[in-house]
Design a protein around this motif. Structure first.
Motif, PDB file in Angstrom:
ATOM      1  N   ASN A   1       0.873  -1.167   0.000  1.00 49.63           N
ATOM      2  CA  ASN A   1       0.000   0.000   0.000  1.00 49.63           C
ATOM      3  C   ASN A   1       0.917   1.225   0.000  1.00 49.63           C
ATOM      4  N   PRO A   2       0.866   2.076  -1.039  1.00 50.13           N
ATOM      5  CA  PRO A   2       1.859   3.161  -1.155  1.00 50.13           C
ATOM      6  C   PRO A   2       1.936   4.066   0.070  1.00 50.13           C
ATOM      7  N   SER A   3       0.794   4.518   0.560  1.00 52.24           N
ATOM      8  CA  SER A   3       0.811   5.423   1.717  1.00 52.24           C
ATOM      9  C   SER A   3       1.318   4.709   2.960  1.00 52.24           C
ATOM     10  N   ALA A   4       0.902   3.452   3.149  1.00 51.14           N
ATOM     11  CA  ALA A   4       1.341   2.697   4.326  1.00 51.14           C
ATOM     12  C   ALA A   4       2.840   2.429   4.282  1.00 51.14           C
ATOM     13  N   PHE A   5       3.375   2.173   3.078  1.00 52.16           N
ATOM     14  CA  PHE A   5       4.814   1.932   2.942  1.00 52.16           C
ATOM     15  C   PHE A   5       5.603   3.169   3.350  1.00 52.16           C
ATOM     16  N   GLY A   6       5.224   4.334   2.805  1.00 50.62           N
ATOM     17  CA  GLY A   6       5.922   5.568   3.151  1.00 50.62           C
ATOM     18  C   GLY A   6       5.801   5.904   4.615  1.00 50.62           C
ATOM     19  N   LEU A   7       4.605   5.715   5.174  1.00 47.25           N
ATOM     20  CA  LEU A   7       4.382   6.017   6.592  1.00 47.25           C
ATOM     21  C   LEU A   7       5.202   5.096   7.499  1.00 47.25           C
ATOM     22  N   ALA A   8       5.249   3.815   7.160  1.00 45.80           N
ATOM     23  CA  ALA A   8       6.004   2.870   7.981  1.00 45.80           C
ATOM     24  C   ALA A   8       7.502   3.149   7.907  1.00 45.80           C
ATOM     25  N   LEU A   9       7.992   3.431   6.702  1.00 45.20           N
ATOM     26  CA  LEU A   9       9.415   3.735   6.536  1.00 45.20           C
ATOM     27  C   LEU A   9       9.779   4.999   7.313  1.00 45.20           C
ATOM     28  N   CYS A  10       8.926   6.008   7.224  1.00 42.95           N
ATOM     29  CA  CYS A  10       9.145   7.252   7.955  1.00 42.95           C
ATOM     30  C   CYS A  10       9.107   7.001   9.462  1.00 42.95           C
ATOM     31  N   SER A  11       8.176   6.139   9.893  1.00 38.17           N
ATOM     32  CA  SER A  11       8.061   5.825  11.318  1.00 38.17           C
ATOM     33  C   SER A  11       9.323   5.173  11.849  1.00 38.17           C
ATOM     34  N   ILE A  12       9.890   4.254  11.073  1.00 34.56           N
ATOM     35  CA  ILE A  12      11.108   3.564  11.502  1.00 34.56           C
ATOM     36  C   ILE A  12      12.255   4.563  11.670  1.00 34.56           C
ATOM     37  N   VAL A  13      12.383   5.493  10.720  1.00 34.11           N
ATOM     38  CA  VAL A  13      13.446   6.503  10.799  1.00 34.11           C
ATOM     39  C   VAL A  13      13.233   7.399  12.021  1.00 34.11           C
ATOM     40  N   LEU A  14      12.000   7.853  12.238  1.00 34.84           N
ATOM     41  CA  LEU A  14      11.711   8.739  13.363  1.00 34.84           C
ATOM     42  C   LEU A  14      11.943   8.040  14.701  1.00 34.84           C
ATOM     43  N   ILE A  15      11.555   6.776  14.794  1.00 32.96           N
ATOM     44  CA  ILE A  15      11.746   6.027  16.036  1.00 32.96           C
ATOM     45  C   ILE A  15      13.233   5.815  16.303  1.00 32.96           C
TER      46      ILE A  15
END
Length: 389
Positions: free
Chosen positions: A182-196
């Motif tokens: 899911n394009p939005s979910a992929f970007g959000l998850a990748l961003c979440s990993i970086v932020l965490i």
């Protein structure tokens, strides 16, 4: 092509650079106009897109290649999802005015994504298919994550991750080449990993977005009713139903065994409730089998429940719990669909094969209506929660 069609296509080929240049126009619009760093971000992004476009023109001219453009009819999945999302923004913004003030930023992201989609297609040697697809992606991302003005450049990076993930991470599924995530979910998850991993959640409005969604009265009921529209048209009911049921059962078991509440001041956080309606139900990246949809939704509900504790244990903001599981589940879809043909799940799959899919989906919608009505009547959602006292 005749001369009229050639002229039309030549004009369409100018659209991406016009979009890129229009980002400069956003510099004159509040709240961008009053924030120097934000204005420079828009100007820099526009510059990158224009340079990319010029390089593509030069490369195409050298090879004698035409940058193709195709107008495609909007897909039902895209415009219905976008309509649902706009309804949520409208109601949410009435109780958190920052949503309305962010409208130019969201529109700017949409302009950026359309231009990026064109440049990616041409860079890959394909025609640019102008459709409605970017709209629900942008609206979905902004329902879960915003970067603050000083760091808004990373919002464009997040959107680029969505686009690049859709473009490059693909597989053959059911004889069709399609994107894995899911394009939005992929970007959000990748961003979440970086932020965490960098401890930089403070650069975003993520916590505020997740909590202010609960401000509008009867927001659970609104999301439920809007979700029924998606479920009716795309037969994704089982994923929402199973995720909701698993969250209910785990909550009741946890409270019964410990005497306290897992999510502290609510039984199902509103952002999680939004996720199980809109984030996990993308028809293109979810199971094809009904048994697989039950497994998929159940795993999403269980992952949310478990991640809330895990993130809290390490002092990480818990709103990431709804974002991290989706790409992993997307990646497991072929195995989940295969699993759906064995054991108890396989028997369920064979049983439901006797019925017409549309009628069966209406039956599952009825089950979800019954479950939500029970949650509403018992105060499991909507009512003041004991944990808030």
């Amino acid at each position: 092509l005749n001369s009229g069609e050639s002229t039309k296509h030549a004009r369409l080929r100018l659209v991406p650079v016009v979009l890129a240049l229009s980002l400069l126009g956003f510099v004159l619009v509040p709240p961008i106009r009053g924030h120097t760093r934000l204005a420079w971000t828009f100007a820099a992004v526009a510059g990158v897109l224009v340079v990319w476009q010029v390089l593509l023109w030069i490369h195409a001219a050298r090879l004698g290649r035409t940058l193709g453009v195709e107008l495609v009819r909007p897909l039902k999945t895209h415009y219905i999802q976008a309509s649902i999302q706009i309804c949520i923004y409208t109601y949410w913004g009435w109780y958190w005015p920052k949503v309305y003030s962010a409208a130019p930023l969201i529109l700017g992201q949409l302009v950026f994504y359309f231009a990026l989609d064109a440049l990616l297609s041409w860079s890959r040697g394909r025609s640019w298919r102008i459709g409605f697809g970017p709209v629900p992606i942008i609206l979905s991302v902004n329902l879960f994550m915003w970067f603050k003005s000083d760091w808004f450049v990373f919002q464009f990076v997040l959107l680029a991750a969505c686009a690049f993930g859709k473009e490059f991470i693909r597989w053959n599924r059911d004889g069709k080449n399609t994107h894995v995530f899911n394009p939005s979910a992929f970007g959000l998850a990748l961003c979440s990993i970086v932020l965490i991993s960098t401890g930089t959640t403070r650069l975003t409005w993520g916590v505020e977005v997740a909590t202010t969604l609960a401000r509008p009265p009867h927001i659970y009921l609104q999301l439920f009713l809007l979700g029924l529209v998606v479920q009716y048209f795309f037969s994704v009911t089982l994923m929402t139903l199973s995720a909701g049921a698993v969250l209910c059962l785990l909550n009741l078991a946890y409270t019964g065994s410990t005497g306290v509440f897992q999510f502290v001041d609510t039984n199902i956080p509103i952002a999680v409730f939004l996720g199980l309606h809109l984030l996990v139900t993308d028809p293109s990246t979810s199971p094809r089998t009904n048994g697989g949809r039950v497994v998929f939704g159940s795993l999403y509900g269980a992952a949310n429940f478990a991640l809330f504790s895990l993130l809290g244990k390490y002092g990480v903001p818990d709103f990431y719990d709804k974002l991290l599981p989706v790409p992993i589940l997307n990646l497991c879809v072929p195995w989940i669909d295969r699993f759906a043909h064995f054991g108890v799940v396989g028997r369920f799959e064979r049983w439901q094969a006797q019925f017409q899919p549309k009628k069966l989906n209406l039956f599952y919608m009825g089950c979800w209506v019954a479950l939500f009505a029970t949650m509403l009547a018992t105060g499991f959602v909507e009512a003041p929660h004991k944990g808030a006292s």
